[in-house]
Design a protein around this motif. Structure first.
Motif, PDB file in Angstrom:
ATOM      1  N   ILE A 318       0.867  -1.179   0.000  1.00 17.00           N
ATOM      2  CA  ILE A 318       0.000   0.000   0.000  1.00 17.00           C
ATOM      3  C   ILE A 318       0.905   1.230   0.000  1.00 17.00           C
ATOM      4  CG2 ILE A 318      -0.183   0.231   2.526  1.00 17.00           C
ATOM      5  CD1 ILE A 318      -3.194   0.841   2.073  1.00 17.00           C
ATOM      6  N   GLY A 319       0.429   2.331  -0.604  1.00 10.91           N
ATOM      7  CA  GLY A 319       1.280   3.522  -0.672  1.00 10.91           C
ATOM      8  C   GLY A 319       0.454   4.778  -0.856  1.00 10.91           C
ATOM      9  N   TYR A 320       1.133   5.852  -1.257  1.00 12.39           N
ATOM     10  CA  TYR A 320       0.417   7.125  -1.331  1.00 12.39           C
ATOM     11  C   TYR A 320      -0.595   7.170  -2.466  1.00 12.39           C
ATOM     12  CZ  TYR A 320       4.043   8.650  -4.748  1.00 12.39           C
ATOM     13  OH  TYR A 320       4.903   8.764  -5.818  1.00 12.39           O
ATOM     14  N   ALA A 321      -0.454   6.303  -3.483  1.00 10.42           N
ATOM     15  CA  ALA A 321      -1.481   6.237  -4.528  1.00 10.42           C
ATOM     16  C   ALA A 321      -2.783   5.652  -3.999  1.00 10.42           C
ATOM     17  CB  ALA A 321      -0.987   5.407  -5.708  1.00 10.42           C
ATOM     18  N   ASP A 322      -2.719   4.998  -2.856  1.00  8.58           N
ATOM     19  CA  ASP A 322      -3.913   4.470  -2.202  1.00  8.58           C
ATOM     20  C   ASP A 322      -4.476   5.456  -1.179  1.00  8.58           C
ATOM     21  OD1 ASP A 322      -3.859   1.663  -3.318  1.00  8.58           O
ATOM     22  OD2 ASP A 322      -1.879   1.748  -2.385  1.00  8.58           O
ATOM     23  N   GLY A 323      -3.790   6.586  -0.991  1.00  6.47           N
ATOM     24  CA  GLY A 323      -4.271   7.604  -0.073  1.00  6.47           C
ATOM     25  C   GLY A 323      -3.499   7.715   1.218  1.00  6.47           C
ATOM     26  N   ILE A 324      -2.418   6.964   1.375  1.00  4.47           N
ATOM     27  CA  ILE A 324      -1.603   7.074   2.584  1.00  4.47           C
ATOM     28  C   ILE A 324      -0.781   8.355   2.499  1.00  4.47           C
ATOM     29  CG2 ILE A 324       0.134   5.964   4.022  1.00  4.47           C
ATOM     30  CD1 ILE A 324      -2.507   4.430   3.752  1.00  4.47           C
ATOM     31  N   PRO A 325      -0.942   9.290   3.434  1.00  2.00           N
ATOM     32  CA  PRO A 325      -0.187  10.554   3.348  1.00  2.00           C
ATOM     33  C   PRO A 325       1.316  10.311   3.318  1.00  2.00           C
ATOM     34  CG  PRO A 325      -1.941  10.731   4.966  1.00  2.00           C
ATOM     35  CD  PRO A 325      -1.861   9.285   4.579  1.00  2.00           C
ATOM     36  N   ARG A 326       1.970  10.869   2.334  1.00  2.00           N
ATOM     37  CA  ARG A 326       3.404  10.636   2.171  1.00  2.00           C
ATOM     38  C   ARG A 326       4.214  11.225   3.325  1.00  2.00           C
ATOM     39  NH1 ARG A 326       7.737  12.972  -0.985  1.00  2.00           N
ATOM     40  NH2 ARG A 326       9.076  11.349  -1.897  1.00  2.00           N
ATOM     41  N   ASN A 327       3.668  12.268   3.983  1.00  2.00           N
ATOM     42  CA  ASN A 327       4.425  12.901   5.055  1.00  2.00           C
ATOM     43  C   ASN A 327       4.253  12.188   6.389  1.00  2.00           C
ATOM     44  OD1 ASN A 327       1.768  13.605   5.616  1.00  2.00           O
ATOM     45  ND2 ASN A 327       2.302  15.631   6.391  1.00  2.00           N
ATOM     46  N   ASN A 394     -11.685  13.792   7.861  1.00  2.00           N
ATOM     47  CA  ASN A 394     -12.456  13.967   6.624  1.00  2.00           C
ATOM     48  C   ASN A 394     -11.550  13.877   5.399  1.00  2.00           C
ATOM     49  OD1 ASN A 394     -13.419  15.440   8.992  1.00  2.00           O
ATOM     50  ND2 ASN A 394     -15.187  15.985   7.762  1.00  2.00           N
ATOM     51  N   GLU A 395     -10.416  14.564   5.466  1.00  2.00           N
ATOM     52  CA  GLU A 395      -9.492  14.539   4.324  1.00  2.00           C
ATOM     53  C   GLU A 395      -8.828  13.183   4.195  1.00  2.00           C
ATOM     54  OE1 GLU A 395      -5.620  16.850   2.429  1.00  2.00           O
ATOM     55  OE2 GLU A 395      -6.158  17.221   4.520  1.00  2.00           O
ATOM     56  N   LEU A 396      -8.364  12.640   5.309  1.00  2.00           N
ATOM     57  CA  LEU A 396      -7.667  11.355   5.275  1.00  2.00           C
ATOM     58  C   LEU A 396      -8.546  10.268   4.663  1.00  2.00           C
ATOM     59  CD1 LEU A 396      -5.162   9.682   6.210  1.00  2.00           C
ATOM     60  CD2 LEU A 396      -6.424   9.239   8.315  1.00  2.00           C
ATOM     61  N   LEU A 397      -9.788  10.181   5.109  1.00  2.00           N
ATOM     62  CA  LEU A 397     -10.680   9.123   4.635  1.00  2.00           C
ATOM     63  C   LEU A 397     -11.111   9.335   3.190  1.00  2.00           C
ATOM     64  CD1 LEU A 397     -12.892   8.690   7.832  1.00  2.00           C
ATOM     65  CD2 LEU A 397     -11.177   7.081   6.962  1.00  2.00           C
ATOM     66  N   SER A 398     -11.424  10.577   2.836  1.00  2.00           N
ATOM     67  CA  SER A 398     -11.919  10.825   1.480  1.00  2.00           C
ATOM     68  C   SER A 398     -10.826  10.682   0.430  1.00  2.00           C
ATOM     69  CB  SER A 398     -12.558  12.217   1.391  1.00  2.00           C
ATOM     70  OG  SER A 398     -11.610  13.229   1.651  1.00  2.00           O
ATOM     71  N   ARG A 399      -9.566  10.666   0.848  1.00  2.00           N
ATOM     72  CA  ARG A 399      -8.465  10.476  -0.095  1.00  2.00           C
ATOM     73  C   ARG A 399      -8.124   9.011  -0.333  1.00  2.00           C
ATOM     74  NH1 ARG A 399      -3.522  14.202   1.719  1.00  2.00           N
ATOM     75  NH2 ARG A 399      -2.533  12.863   0.176  1.00  2.00           N
ATOM     76  N   LEU A 400      -8.726   8.100   0.421  1.00  2.00           N
ATOM     77  CA  LEU A 400      -8.430   6.681   0.213  1.00  2.00           C
ATOM     78  C   LEU A 400      -8.823   6.291  -1.203  1.00  2.00           C
ATOM     79  CD1 LEU A 400      -9.559   5.214   3.648  1.00  2.00           C
ATOM     80  CD2 LEU A 400      -7.229   5.726   2.866  1.00  2.00           C
ATOM     81  N   GLY A 401      -7.913   5.651  -1.914  1.00  4.66           N
ATOM     82  CA  GLY A 401      -8.023   5.509  -3.359  1.00  4.66           C
ATOM     83  C   GLY A 401      -9.088   4.546  -3.842  1.00  4.66           C
ATOM     84  N   ALA A 402      -9.513   4.758  -5.084  1.00  8.56           N
ATOM     85  CA  ALA A 402     -10.544   3.929  -5.703  1.00  8.56           C
ATOM     86  C   ALA A 402     -10.054   2.510  -5.957  1.00  8.56           C
ATOM     87  CB  ALA A 402     -10.997   4.564  -7.019  1.00  8.56           C
ATOM     88  N   ARG A 403      -8.748   2.289  -6.009  1.00  6.51           N
ATOM     89  CA  ARG A 403      -8.273   0.928  -6.261  1.00  6.51           C
ATOM     90  C   ARG A 403      -8.283   0.066  -5.000  1.00  6.51           C
ATOM     91  NH1 ARG A 403      -1.825   1.658  -7.657  1.00  6.51           N
ATOM     92  NH2 ARG A 403      -1.052   2.036  -5.546  1.00  6.51           N
ATOM     93  N   LEU A 404      -8.681   0.649  -3.868  1.00  4.20           N
ATOM     94  CA  LEU A 404      -8.873  -0.133  -2.660  1.00  4.20           C
ATOM     95  C   LEU A 404     -10.285  -0.700  -2.651  1.00  4.20           C
ATOM     96  CD1 LEU A 404      -7.303   2.313  -0.032  1.00  4.20           C
ATOM     97  CD2 LEU A 404      -6.318   0.135  -0.795  1.00  4.20           C
TER      98      LEU A 404
END
Length: 409
Positions: A318-327, A394-404
């Motif tokens: 899993i990585g930032y393309a899935d919505g995991i914040p890179r920072n 709100n931001e963390l959850l809504s950024r979780l990617g569509a490929r999940l």
């Protein structure tokens, strides 16, 4: 009667036999001819608890007056939980109204079988008004000019008027009665509701409370003025999640439950009411590889992390393309593996992150890693992850990617 040549008859029988045999082979092989589908939990996925959704809806509903019903906010794919699955589950639990941000989100609900009322909170092009009508979606009207443009589309529409009572984002001026009356004058628009949005309902300071009460008062004044002039204002709704938790007794018909419906708050907040909300979402992935790294070796992009001593690392799928914040790696991020904490090390990649499993003897490829949720006696709260990354849930959850894949459990 002319007889068919015996050879022709034999050929015909042989052809029938071959066809029958071929059909039997195809029937036997049919399962193997279907396109293979990977398991949804093969790589990384989201688990959504149906029981938690139903429980949270009941908890929030119990805070409200009996005349006020929940409107479930399922925009941004239900805050990352999967809008169609969430809405269908809540319909079974008795929720009959839903809010989305966009026309396409509303259409997706209808195509997914959701039958309740659906309100589009955001902007829809007047040229696409026919889709609002076709899919029985109510549209938010934010001013007189927008109402005129929707009317010019020439299709009957249900609308809700949004009043600007002090947030100054979207909405018609609450004090401009003449402009509001104009909206009621369009014969293609049927006003089904009036609402506003509280900009500081999450803040319990005296100053913030005074501002919020001012917004509520302005809204009620505007509605009473319209009613006194004979206008049917339809369903009234003011509260969002924090409005429900901090101002539950307002005389409204609906309350727009957003983040709280999913069992979390925007951050680690104090609220006047503290219902027993249960997080509905868990985020999980698998270990792809476990390897030893010698002391003094660098790990990941940019050589940002150095192993000070020999370490055992695991690559998690899993990585930032899935919505995991890179920072998040810069803020002491960790995951759960076999109920134990495992720190994230090195820069998070697009599709992979690395964790330190030196202390977990039996870590192996295929093991499940929990990034949000419970594992054994441990738990990772969404609020804590969001705060560690300098954002809100709100931001963390809504950024979780569509490929999940979203798996409802």
């Amino acid at each position: 009667m002319t007889e068919r040549p015996r050879g022709a008859a034999l050929d015909s029988l042989l052809a029938c036999a071959i066809s029958a045999a071929a059909a039997g082979v195809l029937i036997h092989l049919r399962p193997t001819l279907r396109k293979p589908r990977p398991a949804p939990d093969a790589r990384a996925w989201i688990e959504v608890s149906r029981a938690a959704l139903r429980h949270n809806a009941a908890e929030l509903q119990n805070l409200l007056p009996t005349s006020c019903r929940l409107m479930a906010v399922v925009k941004a794919d239900a805050y990352g939980h999967g809008a169609i699955g969430v809405a269908r589950e809540l319909e079974k639990a008795g929720v009959r109204a839903f809010a989305v941000a966009t026309l396409s989100e509303g259409i997706a609900l209808r195509r997914g079988g959701v039958r309740g009322e659906v309100l589009v909170l955001g902007y829809t092009l007047p040229s696409e008004a026919s889709f609002l009508h076709r899919y029985r979606l109510a549209q938010t009207v934010v001013d007189g000019a927008y109402a005129a443009a929707l009317h010019a589309a020439g299709v009957p529409l249900d609308v809700h008027i949004k009043l600007d009572t002090g947030m100054h984002r979207l909405g018609a001026d609450w004090g401009d009665t003449a402009a509001l009356e104009g909206i009621f004058g369009y014969n293609t628009l049927t006003v089904k509701g009036v609402f506003t949005h509280l900009s500081q309902a999450d803040d319990l300071s005296d100053e913030a409370a005074d501002f919020t009460l001012g917004q509520i008062g302005r809204f009620i004044d505007a509605v009473n003025t319209l009613k006194a002039k004979g206008y049917d204002t339809g369903a009234l709704h003011i509260q969002e999640s924090y409005g429900i938790l901090n101002y539950p007794g307002l005389p409204c018909d609906w309350a727009r439950a957003g983040i709280a419906l999913y069992g979390v708050l925007c951050k680690n907040d104090q609220t006047r009411l503290t219902p027993d909300l249960q997080p509905a979402l868990a985020l999980k992935a698998r270990i792809a590889e476990v390897k030893q790294v010698a002391g003094g070796e660098y790990v990941g992009y940019g050589r940002r992390f150095m192993a000070k001593t020999p370490m055992k690392l695991a690559a998690v799928t899993i990585g930032y393309a899935d919505g995991i914040p890179r920072n998040s790696v810069h803020r002491d991020a960790w995951v759960l593996l076999r109920g134990q904490r495992a720190p994230v090390v090195g820069l998070i990649c697009m599709d992979i992150l690395l964790i330190d499993v030196t202390h977990i003897d039996d870590a192996a490829p295929g093991d499940i890693v929990t990034l949000i949720g419970k594992d054994g006696g441990g738990a990772i709260r969404c609020e804590d992850v969001a705060e560690s990354c300098g954002t809100i849930t709100n931001e963390l959850l809504s950024r979780l990617g569509a490929r999940l894949p979203r798996i409802f459990v």
